[in-house]
Design an enzyme around this catalytic site. Sequence first.
Site, PDB file in Angstrom:
ATOM      1  N   ASP A 179      18.778 -10.564   8.187  1.00 46.34           N
ATOM      2  CA  ASP A 179      19.993 -11.367   8.097  1.00 46.34           C
ATOM      3  C   ASP A 179      21.091 -10.327   7.950  1.00 46.34           C
ATOM      4  OD1 ASP A 179      22.300 -12.635   7.005  1.00 46.34           O
ATOM      5  OD2 ASP A 179      21.058 -14.378   6.570  1.00 46.34           O
ATOM      6  N   HIS A 180      21.872 -10.118   8.998  1.00 42.54           N
ATOM      7  CA  HIS A 180      22.734  -8.941   8.980  1.00 42.54           C
ATOM      8  C   HIS A 180      23.802  -9.009   7.878  1.00 42.54           C
ATOM      9  CE1 HIS A 180      25.539 -11.285  11.473  1.00 42.54           C
ATOM     10  NE2 HIS A 180      26.461 -10.403  11.166  1.00 42.54           N
ATOM     11  N   HIS A 242      23.411 -16.876   6.712  1.00 39.71           N
ATOM     12  CA  HIS A 242      24.377 -15.927   6.148  1.00 39.71           C
ATOM     13  C   HIS A 242      25.064 -16.446   4.881  1.00 39.71           C
ATOM     14  CE1 HIS A 242      23.580 -14.036   9.855  1.00 39.71           C
ATOM     15  NE2 HIS A 242      24.512 -14.586  10.585  1.00 39.71           N
TER      16      HIS A 242
HETATM   17  C1  BG6 Z   1      25.886 -14.306  13.951  1.00 37.32           C
HETATM   18  C2  BG6 Z   1      26.224 -15.626  14.571  1.00 37.32           C
HETATM   19  O1  BG6 Z   1      24.662 -14.361  13.270  1.00 37.32           O
HETATM   20  O2  BG6 Z   1      26.920 -13.941  13.038  1.00 37.32           O
HETATM   21  C3  BG6 Z   1      27.552 -15.560  15.274  1.00 37.32           C
HETATM   22  O3  BG6 Z   1      25.201 -15.977  15.492  1.00 37.32           O
HETATM   23  C4  BG6 Z   1      28.619 -15.082  14.330  1.00 37.32           C
HETATM   24  O4  BG6 Z   1      27.915 -16.813  15.832  1.00 37.32           O
HETATM   25  C5  BG6 Z   1      28.191 -13.798  13.644  1.00 37.32           C
HETATM   26  O5  BG6 Z   1      29.789 -14.833  15.112  1.00 37.32           O
HETATM   27  C6  BG6 Z   1      29.167 -13.403  12.562  1.00 37.32           C
HETATM   28  O6  BG6 Z   1      28.852 -12.137  12.109  1.00 37.32           O
HETATM   29  P1  BG6 Z   1      29.986 -11.178  11.545  1.00 37.32           P
HETATM   30  O7  BG6 Z   1      29.229  -9.967  11.077  1.00 37.32           O
HETATM   31  O8  BG6 Z   1      30.934 -10.921  12.673  1.00 37.32           O
HETATM   32  O9  BG6 Z   1      30.631 -11.943  10.441  1.00 37.32           O
END
Ligand code: BG6
Length: 494
Positions: A179-180, A242
């Site tokens: 989960d990044h 997230h």
């Molecule tokens: C991804 C989603 O996991 O996270 C995207 O699939 C979203 O739709 C993105 O734009 C948001 O990540 P960050 O790091 O730009 O907040």
Amino acid sequence: MNVENCCIVIFGASGDLTFRKLIPALYNLHKVGRLGEHFSVLGVARTEFSDEQFREKMRDALIKFENASGETLDEFCSHLYYQAVNTSDALDYVKLLPRLDNLHDKYGSAGNTLYYLSTPPSLYGVIPECLAAHGLTTEEFGWKRIIVEKPFGYDIQTAKALDVQIHRFFEEHQIYRIDHYLGKETVQNLLVLRFSNGLFEPLWNRNYIDYVEITGAESIGVEERGGYYDGSGAMRDMFQNHLLQVLAMIAMEPPAIINADAMRDEVAKVLYCLHPLSDEDLKNNLVLGQYTATEIDGEMVKGYLEEKGVPEDSNTETFMALKCEIDNWRWAGVPFYVRTGKRLPTRVTEVVIHFKTTPHPVFSQNAPENKLIIRVQPDEGISMRFGLKKPGAGFEAKEVSMDFRYADLASPSLLTAYERLLLDAMKGDATLFARTDAVHACWKFVQPILDYKAQNGRVYEYEAGAWGPKEADKLIAKHGRVWRKPSGMMKKKV
Ligand code: BG6
């Protein structure tokens, strides 16, 4: 912990994520000497490429996205290899055996292999089975780990089924669910802020906190991903993973020590305490929205239904706002208002802790409230807001702020989320990866919301560039509160 020599096998190597995120992350780790000299990357996908063609493609991406050049780029690219495999045909995986043997010999990586699933989710169950059919999952000769990209399932049933499928061939200690958001420095900092300071933690509970806001706003629309997004919506795309992870970092109890088990025990525990939502709760506390076309700065912005890959009668939500509660001693009765959406006025992820007001207003009826604003991105930082005397006659209080900006740190050499998480997986540190029980707890909480939406869920319209539908404002106004409208508060003042 050091990185051991290993081979990173990327399934879905011809896809977007590989050249936008994974290869750049590995390149940057290599550039700063974090990968050592003995690593290899084997790209795998259906498309036929030679090693050279794959290297060229990755080289172009690195020049484009990372401004890469010179010897470091050449050196990095010499570690890249490619093997075409029909990923849904178990027999075809036999091609991986000589490739991996050669790479392990050449780089002295003793069988250590990190598989990265960056494919369509329909292959998440298939690839482990095909690898196992050729003995490529056993740890007799070197460790084997598998990183699985989100989504981990489409609902609670499919998530459970996927878990069973992967667990047939990999043990939990080998599985790294990425989960990044957990790789973001500022999300990890929530833990350090809370658990390494005596100042905040005593106040961090229902006695002193009035409510918590969590916002994950994006100004972009669904771009080229309409096909994927339409089956997903804001709930599955951002909230189920997230934002619930961010909520867990805010709400969890301190772990006794920082290691993968202790940390993830606390995360799972708090997620299981989320108050289950009945249809009646959802009727009152959930708002879904979908953006419509409008003109922003003289340019016409498309509505969701006009986006490529989106059916013209789609009822998918591109915005959601929800009031949740946590049933435990620390948080009983404290609302967590969470919202996320595409095509909102700005890109911002932040958490706002609203503290209770003083028991008796000595100086003015409208004394500013105390709040702690934790900006996850962009302009990362923390801002403490409180009241001080307005200069001049009388004793009127006005809101002032004390701000910390990450950018002011002497050497803010932050790793990006993918850099940090890839490095951790290579080191065998699963602390920042979602464990199966936490994923299950998230789905358990989200499933009634999905069911409610399927049966009665109305999706309100909002104009692109607005903070969601006006019903979202009403949701929080019912409790006498307003959403914060974040702007560039953390920008350096010049
Ligand atoms: C991804 C989603 O996991 O996270 C995207 O699939 C979203 O739709 C993105 O734009 C948001 O990540 P960050 O790091 O730009 O907040």
